[in-house]
Design an enzyme around this catalytic site. Structure first.
Site, PDB file in Angstrom:
ATOM      1  N   GLU A   1      10.410  -1.553  53.472  1.00  0.00           N
ATOM      2  CA  GLU A   1      11.345  -1.725  54.593  1.00  0.00           C
ATOM      3  C   GLU A   1      11.999  -0.372  54.862  1.00  0.00           C
ATOM      4  O   GLU A   1      12.499   0.263  53.942  1.00  0.00           O
ATOM      5  CB  GLU A   1      12.398  -2.785  54.222  1.00  0.00           C
ATOM      6  CG  GLU A   1      13.616  -2.853  55.131  1.00  0.00           C
ATOM      7  CD  GLU A   1      13.270  -3.036  56.609  1.00  0.00           C
ATOM      8  OE1 GLU A   1      12.550  -3.977  56.942  1.00  0.00           O
ATOM      9  OE2 GLU A   1      13.724  -2.195  57.421  1.00  0.00           O
TER      10      GLU A   1
ATOM     11  N   SER B   1      19.666 -16.550  67.373  1.00  0.00           N
ATOM     12  CA  SER B   1      20.479 -17.767  67.545  1.00  0.00           C
ATOM     13  C   SER B   1      20.555 -18.620  66.280  1.00  0.00           C
ATOM     14  O   SER B   1      21.280 -19.627  66.259  1.00  0.00           O
ATOM     15  CB  SER B   1      19.943 -18.618  68.699  1.00  0.00           C
ATOM     16  OG  SER B   1      19.888 -17.865  69.877  1.00  0.00           O
TER      17      SER B   1
ATOM     18  N   ILE C   1      18.680 -20.780  64.982  1.00  0.00           N
ATOM     19  CA  ILE C   1      18.341 -22.197  65.131  1.00  0.00           C
ATOM     20  C   ILE C   1      16.983 -22.484  64.494  1.00  0.00           C
ATOM     21  O   ILE C   1      16.023 -21.732  64.691  1.00  0.00           O
ATOM     22  CB  ILE C   1      18.307 -22.588  66.633  1.00  0.00           C
ATOM     23  CG1 ILE C   1      19.711 -22.426  67.225  1.00  0.00           C
ATOM     24  CG2 ILE C   1      17.800 -24.023  66.823  1.00  0.00           C
ATOM     25  CD1 ILE C   1      19.758 -22.493  68.729  1.00  0.00           C
TER      26      ILE C   1
ATOM     27  N   HIS D   1      14.371 -24.532  65.186  1.00  0.00           N
ATOM     28  CA  HIS D   1      13.972 -25.343  66.344  1.00  0.00           C
ATOM     29  C   HIS D   1      13.118 -26.527  65.924  1.00  0.00           C
ATOM     30  O   HIS D   1      12.338 -26.442  64.964  1.00  0.00           O
ATOM     31  CB  HIS D   1      13.166 -24.489  67.321  1.00  0.00           C
ATOM     32  CG  HIS D   1      13.968 -23.422  67.988  1.00  0.00           C
ATOM     33  ND1 HIS D   1      14.914 -23.696  68.940  1.00  0.00           N
ATOM     34  CD2 HIS D   1      13.964 -22.071  67.845  1.00  0.00           C
ATOM     35  CE1 HIS D   1      15.464 -22.567  69.357  1.00  0.00           C
ATOM     36  NE2 HIS D   1      14.913 -21.565  68.698  1.00  0.00           N
TER      37      HIS D   1
ATOM     38  N   VAL E   1       7.121   3.245  56.646  1.00  0.00           N
ATOM     39  CA  VAL E   1       5.674   3.438  56.751  1.00  0.00           C
ATOM     40  C   VAL E   1       5.403   4.455  57.857  1.00  0.00           C
ATOM     41  O   VAL E   1       5.885   4.301  58.988  1.00  0.00           O
ATOM     42  CB  VAL E   1       4.961   2.095  57.049  1.00  0.00           C
ATOM     43  CG1 VAL E   1       3.481   2.321  57.348  1.00  0.00           C
ATOM     44  CG2 VAL E   1       5.137   1.157  55.872  1.00  0.00           C
TER      45      VAL E   1
ATOM     46  N   ARG F   1      13.897  -9.556  70.992  1.00  0.00           N
ATOM     47  CA  ARG F   1      12.721 -10.412  70.783  1.00  0.00           C
ATOM     48  C   ARG F   1      11.474  -9.517  70.793  1.00  0.00           C
ATOM     49  O   ARG F   1      11.363  -8.627  71.641  1.00  0.00           O
ATOM     50  CB  ARG F   1      12.608 -11.441  71.903  1.00  0.00           C
ATOM     51  CG  ARG F   1      13.832 -12.329  72.075  1.00  0.00           C
ATOM     52  CD  ARG F   1      13.693 -13.136  73.355  1.00  0.00           C
ATOM     53  NE  ARG F   1      14.839 -13.973  73.638  1.00  0.00           N
ATOM     54  CZ  ARG F   1      15.903 -13.591  74.352  1.00  0.00           C
ATOM     55  NH1 ARG F   1      15.996 -12.360  74.819  1.00  0.00           N
ATOM     56  NH2 ARG F   1      16.881 -14.438  74.595  1.00  0.00           N
TER      57      ARG F   1
ATOM     58  N   ILE G   1       6.279 -11.727  66.606  1.00  0.00           N
ATOM     59  CA  ILE G   1       6.986 -12.917  66.105  1.00  0.00           C
ATOM     60  C   ILE G   1       8.341 -13.020  66.812  1.00  0.00           C
ATOM     61  O   ILE G   1       9.381 -12.697  66.258  1.00  0.00           O
ATOM     62  CB  ILE G   1       7.142 -12.872  64.563  1.00  0.00           C
ATOM     63  CG1 ILE G   1       5.800 -12.569  63.886  1.00  0.00           C
ATOM     64  CG2 ILE G   1       7.724 -14.190  64.061  1.00  0.00           C
ATOM     65  CD1 ILE G   1       4.715 -13.609  64.087  1.00  0.00           C
TER      66      ILE G   1
ATOM     67  N   CYS H   1      39.645 -10.145  60.978  1.00  0.00           N
ATOM     68  CA  CYS H   1      39.946  -8.700  61.024  1.00  0.00           C
ATOM     69  C   CYS H   1      38.678  -7.860  60.962  1.00  0.00           C
ATOM     70  O   CYS H   1      38.735  -6.637  61.071  1.00  0.00           O
ATOM     71  CB  CYS H   1      40.930  -8.303  59.926  1.00  0.00           C
ATOM     72  SG  CYS H   1      40.166  -7.801  58.389  1.00  0.00           S
TER      73      CYS H   1
ATOM     74  N   CYS I   1      39.543  -5.096  54.235  1.00  0.00           N
ATOM     75  CA  CYS I   1      38.760  -5.068  52.989  1.00  0.00           C
ATOM     76  C   CYS I   1      37.704  -3.959  52.973  1.00  0.00           C
ATOM     77  O   CYS I   1      37.189  -3.621  51.901  1.00  0.00           O
ATOM     78  CB  CYS I   1      38.107  -6.421  52.717  1.00  0.00           C
ATOM     79  SG  CYS I   1      36.898  -6.908  53.951  1.00  0.00           S
TER      80      CYS I   1
HETATM   81  C1  LIG Z   1      17.978 -13.160  71.099  1.00  0.00           C
HETATM   82  C2  LIG Z   1      17.105 -13.821  70.081  1.00  0.00           C
HETATM   83  C3  LIG Z   1      17.285 -15.165  69.742  1.00  0.00           C
HETATM   84  C4  LIG Z   1      16.449 -15.780  68.823  1.00  0.00           C
HETATM   85  N1  LIG Z   1      16.716 -17.055  68.407  1.00  0.00           N
HETATM   86  C5  LIG Z   1      15.897 -17.649  67.503  1.00  0.00           C
HETATM   87  C6  LIG Z   1      16.191 -18.950  67.037  1.00  0.00           C
HETATM   88  O1  LIG Z   1      17.235 -19.516  67.328  1.00  0.00           O
HETATM   89  N2  LIG Z   1      15.296 -19.545  66.212  1.00  0.00           N
HETATM   90  C7  LIG Z   1      14.139 -18.948  65.834  1.00  0.00           C
HETATM   91  O2  LIG Z   1      13.344 -19.566  65.140  1.00  0.00           O
HETATM   92  N3  LIG Z   1      13.875 -17.669  66.210  1.00  0.00           N
HETATM   93  C8  LIG Z   1      14.738 -17.014  67.020  1.00  0.00           C
HETATM   94  N4  LIG Z   1      14.506 -15.734  67.402  1.00  0.00           N
HETATM   95  C9  LIG Z   1      13.336 -15.050  66.875  1.00  0.00           C
HETATM   96  C10 LIG Z   1      13.561 -14.576  65.452  1.00  0.00           C
HETATM   97  O3  LIG Z   1      14.821 -13.968  65.307  1.00  0.00           O
HETATM   98  C11 LIG Z   1      12.454 -13.582  65.120  1.00  0.00           C
HETATM   99  O4  LIG Z   1      11.219 -14.195  65.402  1.00  0.00           O
HETATM  100  C12 LIG Z   1      12.468 -13.165  63.675  1.00  0.00           C
HETATM  101  O5  LIG Z   1      13.736 -12.733  63.258  1.00  0.00           O
HETATM  102  C13 LIG Z   1      11.455 -12.051  63.502  1.00  0.00           C
HETATM  103  O6  LIG Z   1      11.470 -11.662  62.172  1.00  0.00           O
HETATM  104  P1  LIG Z   1      10.500 -10.512  61.686  1.00  0.00           P
HETATM  105  O7  LIG Z   1      10.645 -10.439  60.227  1.00  0.00           O
HETATM  106  O8  LIG Z   1       9.135 -10.768  62.234  1.00  0.00           O
HETATM  107  O9  LIG Z   1      11.027  -9.203  62.415  1.00  0.00           O
HETATM  108  P2  LIG Z   1      12.306  -8.316  62.046  1.00  0.00           P
HETATM  109  O10 LIG Z   1      13.425  -9.133  61.577  1.00  0.00           O
HETATM  110  O11 LIG Z   1      12.550  -7.429  63.216  1.00  0.00           O
HETATM  111  O12 LIG Z   1      11.796  -7.468  60.817  1.00  0.00           O
HETATM  112  C14 LIG Z   1      10.891  -6.421  60.950  1.00  0.00           C
HETATM  113  C15 LIG Z   1      11.273  -5.370  59.935  1.00  0.00           C
HETATM  114  O13 LIG Z   1      10.294  -4.343  59.923  1.00  0.00           O
HETATM  115  C16 LIG Z   1      10.938  -3.131  59.635  1.00  0.00           C
HETATM  116  N5  LIG Z   1      10.080  -2.025  60.044  1.00  0.00           N
HETATM  117  C17 LIG Z   1       9.710  -1.676  61.293  1.00  0.00           C
HETATM  118  N6  LIG Z   1       8.954  -0.573  61.282  1.00  0.00           N
HETATM  119  C18 LIG Z   1       8.822  -0.211  59.978  1.00  0.00           C
HETATM  120  C19 LIG Z   1       8.177   0.855  59.317  1.00  0.00           C
HETATM  121  N7  LIG Z   1       7.510   1.809  59.993  1.00  0.00           N
HETATM  122  N8  LIG Z   1       8.254   0.942  57.976  1.00  0.00           N
HETATM  123  C20 LIG Z   1       8.945   0.009  57.259  1.00  0.00           C
HETATM  124  N9  LIG Z   1       9.602  -1.025  57.849  1.00  0.00           N
HETATM  125  C21 LIG Z   1       9.536  -1.138  59.186  1.00  0.00           C
HETATM  126  C22 LIG Z   1      12.220  -3.231  60.443  1.00  0.00           C
HETATM  127  O14 LIG Z   1      13.219  -2.345  59.992  1.00  0.00           O
HETATM  128  C23 LIG Z   1      12.590  -4.687  60.260  1.00  0.00           C
HETATM  129  O15 LIG Z   1      13.504  -4.908  59.212  1.00  0.00           O
HETATM  130  C24 LIG Z   1      15.369 -15.056  68.269  1.00  0.00           C
HETATM  131  C25 LIG Z   1      15.216 -13.709  68.580  1.00  0.00           C
HETATM  132  C26 LIG Z   1      16.104 -13.087  69.446  1.00  0.00           C
HETATM  133  C27 LIG Z   1      15.993 -11.636  69.692  1.00  0.00           C
END
Ligand SMILES: Cc1cc2nc3c(=O)[nH]c(=O)nc-3n(C[C@H](O)[C@H](O)[C@H](O)COP(=O)(O)OP(=O)(O)OC[C@H]3O[C@@H](n4cnc5c(N)ncnc54)[C@H](O)[C@@H]3O)c2cc1C
Length: 488
Positions: free
Chosen positions: A40, A54, A56, A58, A181, A321, A345, A446, A451
């Site tokens: 990471e 959000s 949620i 779903h 990476v 997103r 995703i 706050c 803290c």
């Molecule tokens: C506005 C909004 C509302 C949403 N609401 C919902 C909801 O209510 N319910 C639901 O199911 N989903 C929801 N989603 C979708 C959900 O939040 C995401 O699908 C999910 O968090 C994606 O997770 P992830 O691990 O794939 O990506 P991320 O959480 O983005 O993780 C990817 C990670 O990769 C790391 N990374 C990137 N490049 C590199 C690199 N070169 N080297 C090392 N690390 C790297 C990043 O730092 C990051 O930590 C929502 C999304 C948004 C934006």
């Protein structure tokens, strides 16, 4: 070899990205005899979209039947019901409403119900406005009907990612933070190593779970078959006093083409938020909140819930997103052997994570024949939450460890003991926000004004680093600078 490793590292699987997708995959893989490493780029897990959404879980009626999104959503929701106890997850199964104000909206509710049933969502019902307001009395009198989905819930996304990471680490997986990476070496069409800011890691499999950067990671290995564009959503969070004039569960409007619409929703911690809107961007780092965005969110949310107390707003934030060019999750094998995609995703990615994890693990286990670990440990270490204990249990905890007798965050009643535990747990906190997300210190009214400096002192002491080396959240988010000549 530069960086943190003195020897060349080797792994069966390198997972790129420590969000909910990557940590869930790591936890699933840790059930097997596989050497797994998650990398990471940020100082902590869940630093990308997983920290701003959000929250949620779903039910699964939104996505087109047969899509990865639909299948992973429904299965993921069911898996969270199973994992909740095992991983001690913070989830409230509130159910959700999609509300309609007119006949067209009611038609959409019927379509969503039919689609949901085809997707395998249990218990969907259409309620009239009066019945909806019996459950959520602060909703608009103009609501005509709603789709009720009893299997939906709200969770604490950081806590879920933390739980997956902790479970993986106690089962022998490694989580390397501050490790970006920078390239992927491919030999004869197969991945060979992951190049990182801390040196190379040889890998038989590479799982791409890099969120909005997943297209860049895929391209590093020579697979340009999809792109990921950020679609920003802004939010306003309210303090706990707001819940009495807002909602206790999840209330969506009927969805639009690009999003599920601006909703009003409770959090597991008793707060309420409104949002998100949806803005197409090119910049994968743009997390700004705008006054136009705030106006849009308030206007949208007030249609659902007219009495939103603006003065109880405590913070605004935005999430991105990861919208893929395919319109669906990009999952599974790529044209490069050994590179597996968990890309694009976007929502419902949080809900889908445990199902995505099983999908990816099945491919790796199927190809390698890896066996289940004989010494697999379920769950994760207990997390003492001082404010939830009765007086007797509080006294016993303080007797065992006097750190629990010192309150650091008064808004949320968080003790020094909980902060020390958060830092020293498997995959523990390294930053001020890491402490905040694990313990809630700094999440109250706050917002860390009182803290914050104490948390910095504790981090400095427990990590054995100087105060200027303590970071707030991001890679270079130092908060103090040493005065030249200060030591003399
Ligand atoms: C506005 C909004 C509302 C949403 N609401 C919902 C909801 O209510 N319910 C639901 O199911 N989903 C929801 N989603 C979708 C959900 O939040 C995401 O699908 C999910 O968090 C994606 O997770 P992830 O691990 O794939 O990506 P991320 O959480 O983005 O993780 C990817 C990670 O990769 C790391 N990374 C990137 N490049 C590199 C690199 N070169 N080297 C090392 N690390 C790297 C990043 O730092 C990051 O930590 C929502 C999304 C948004 C934006």
């Amino acid at each position: 070899m530069k960086g943190i490793y003195s020897m060349e590292r080797q792994a069966d699987v390198v997972v790129i990205g420590g969000g909910i997708t990557g940590t869930a995959i790591l936890s699933e893989l840790a059930r097997y005899n596989l050497r797994c490493v998650l990398v990471e780029k940020e100082p902590d897990i869940a630093a990308g979209t997983t920290k701003a959404n959000s929250a949620i879980l779903h039910a699964g009626f939104d996505a087109p039947t047969g899509s990865f999104k639909a299948k992973m959503n429904v299965k993921g929701n069911a898996l969270y019901h199973e994992l909740e106890k095992e991983l001690n997850l913070d989830i409230k199964w509130t159910g959700s409403f999609v509300v309609a104000f007119d006949d067209d909206g009611v038609e959409t509710l019927k379509e969503l119900k039919t689609r949901g049933e085809a997707n395998g969502v249990p218990g969907l019902e259409i309620w009239d406005g009066a019945k909806v307001r019996e459950k959520e009395p602060n909703l608009s009198k103009d609501i005509k009907a709603a789709l009720w989905a009893p299997t939906a819930g709200i969770c604490w996304p950081f806590g879920a990612a933390q739980a997956f990471a902790e479970n993986a680490v106690i089962n022998g997986a490694e989580v390397l933070r501050d490790c970006e990476v920078t390239g992927i070496t491919v030999k004869d069409g197969r991945v060979e190593a992951v190049e990182t800011s801390e040196g190379p890691i040889k890998a038989k499999y590479v799982v791409n779970a890099a969120g909005v950067y997943a297209d860049k990671i895929s391209a590093m290995a020579g697979d340009n078959s999809f792109t990921v564009k950020p679609r920003k959503g802004e939010y306003v969070l309210f303090d706990k006093t707001a819940q009495k004039s807002m909602v206790s569960g999840i209330v969506f409007p009927v969805p639009t083409k690009t999003s599920k619409g601006i909703l009003v929703c409770a959090t597991t911690h008793g707060n309420v938020f409104i949002g998100p809107n949806a803005q197409e961007l090119d910049d994968k780092e743009d997390l700004s909140v705008t006054s136009a965005g705030m106006d849009e969110i308030f206007a949208g949310a007030r249609k659902l819930c007219p009495e939103i107390p603006g003065g109880a707003a405590i913070t605004e934030f935005a999430g991105l997103r990861a919208a893929s060019s395919t319109g669906d999750f990009v999952l599974g094998k790529s044209k490069v052997e050994g590179l597996l995609q968990a890309a694009g995703i976007q929502s419902p990615g949080l809900t889908s994570a445990p199902a995505i994890a099983q999908y990816i693990a099945e491919i790796i286990v199927g190809e390698t024949g890896a066996e289940k670990r004989g010494d697999y440990k379920k769950g994760r270490p207990e997390e003492p939450v001082f404010r939830e204990l009765d007086d007797e249990a509080k006294a016993a905890l303080i007797k065992k460890d006097s750190h629990y007798g010192r309150i650091i965050c008064r808004c949320e009643t968080i003790t020094e003991g909980e902060i020390v535990d958060a830092i020293n747990r498997p995959c523990g906190a390294r930053t001020v926000d890491g402490v905040k997300r694990r313990t809630r210190a700094g999440m109250g009214r706050c917002q860390g004004g009182f803290c914050g400096p104490r948390v910095i002192e504790i981090l400095s002491r427990e990590l054995g680093i100087s105060v200027p080396e303590v970071r707030k959240d991001g890679v270079k988010s130092y908060m103090y600078y040493e005065k030249e000549g200060a030591a003399e």
